[in-house]
Design an enzyme around this catalytic site. Structure first.
Site, mmCIF file in Angstrom:
data_model
loop_
_atom_site.group_PDB
_atom_site.id
_atom_site.type_symbol
_atom_site.label_atom_id
_atom_site.label_comp_id
_atom_site.label_asym_id
_atom_site.label_seq_id
_atom_site.Cartn_x
_atom_site.Cartn_y
_atom_site.Cartn_z
ATOM 1 N N ASP A 89 1.039 54.982 -58.708
ATOM 2 C CA ASP A 89 0.711 53.905 -57.797
ATOM 3 C C ASP A 89 1.476 54.472 -56.403
ATOM 4 O OD1 ASP A 89 -1.419 53.796 -59.607
ATOM 5 O OD2 ASP A 89 -1.935 51.594 -59.058
ATOM 6 N N LYS A 151 -6.786 53.531 -53.781
ATOM 7 C CA LYS A 151 -6.325 52.607 -53.776
ATOM 8 C C LYS A 151 -6.602 50.904 -52.825
ATOM 9 C CE LYS A 151 -3.044 49.213 -56.690
ATOM 10 N NZ LYS A 151 -1.913 49.291 -57.145
ATOM 11 N N LYS A 181 -9.680 52.231 -56.723
ATOM 12 C CA LYS A 181 -9.321 51.662 -57.669
ATOM 13 C C LYS A 181 -8.690 50.271 -56.246
ATOM 14 C CE LYS A 181 -5.122 49.659 -59.815
ATOM 15 N NZ LYS A 181 -3.662 49.756 -60.676
#
Length: 232
Positions: A89, A151, A181
């Site tokens: 990430d 995300k 996400k």
């Protein structure tokens, strides 16, 4: 839907000890979640703890501000892959995104995607700092750069809780092959379900056990049923 397999059990707080990481990995295995998301220094430990369990090892790059040089993010991603990371990430350069420097943001993400050598890369936009237009641009740049997910947040920005409106915007801004996400404030099953209905298909959470206990309670009929069926 299998709620557990949409959760990245988050172990990113700076005060966590290695024993905390061990316990977190044990929870992840026992509850059979999608992954743990650990600090970069914990990847090797987590990879050993989770070997053969089916739970993936996630971690972060450029965390939490996204303002390290691209070369540093690339070196970090390569080292994380070598240590055993399955998913990375990465935080985009928030200031460059806010400033409209699309080439920089695109190339920064693309360089990490290349360094990840086929591992899943999730581009963290940190929506709390962005206008809707900037969020849309960040999503489109991440998709063009080859990221696998967009995300919402690191979970550390003030006001960074994921919202249904933010998720709907992100879902509408990328193609169906890209994941979305939600991270920040995903502490209850109802919250997770509302974000899933808005379009999220992966969730960063520290309250993993409470969420999955709520799933089990609903399956037993001990709690009100959600609007759609869930499994643990």
């Amino acid at each position: 839907m299998n709620v557990a397999k949409m959760i990245d059990h988050s172990l990113l707080r700076p005060e966590l000890t290695i024993e905390d990481i061990r316990r977190g990995c044990d929870i992840a295995v026992r509850r059979d979640v999608a992954s743990v998301c650990v600090r970069p220094s914990d990847v090797e430990f987590a990879a050993a703890a989770l070997a053969g369990t089916g739970v993936l090892v996630g971690t972060v790059a450029g965390f939490p501000h996204g303002d390290t040089r691209t070369a540093v993010k690339v070196a970090e991603a390569r080292a994380l892959v070598e240590a055993g990371a399955d998913e990375i990430d990465m935080v985009v350069h928030i200031g460059r995104l806010r400033g409209g420097d699309s080439d920089y943001v695109h190339d920064d993400i693309a360089a990490v995607v290349a360094a990840a050598q086929g591992r899943t890369v999730k581009a963290i936009l940190e929506n709390a700092y962005l206008s809707e237009e900037q969020t849309v641009m960040g999503c489109r740049l991440a998709e063009r750069a080859g990221a696998h997910f967009v995300k919402t947040s690191t979970g550390f920005a003030p006001g960074g809780d994921a919202t249904p409106a933010g998720i709907r915007l992100m879902r509408a801004s990328v193609g169906p092959h890209l994941g979305v996400k939600a991270a920040g404030g995903v502490r209850t099953l109802d919250r997770l379900l509302s974000l899933h209905q808005a379009g999220a298909n992966r969730f960063g959470a520290t309250a993993t056990e409470a969420i999955l206990d709520a799933v089990a309670a609903r399956q037993r009929g001990d709690a009100p049923a959600p609007t759609s069926g869930v499994t643990g």
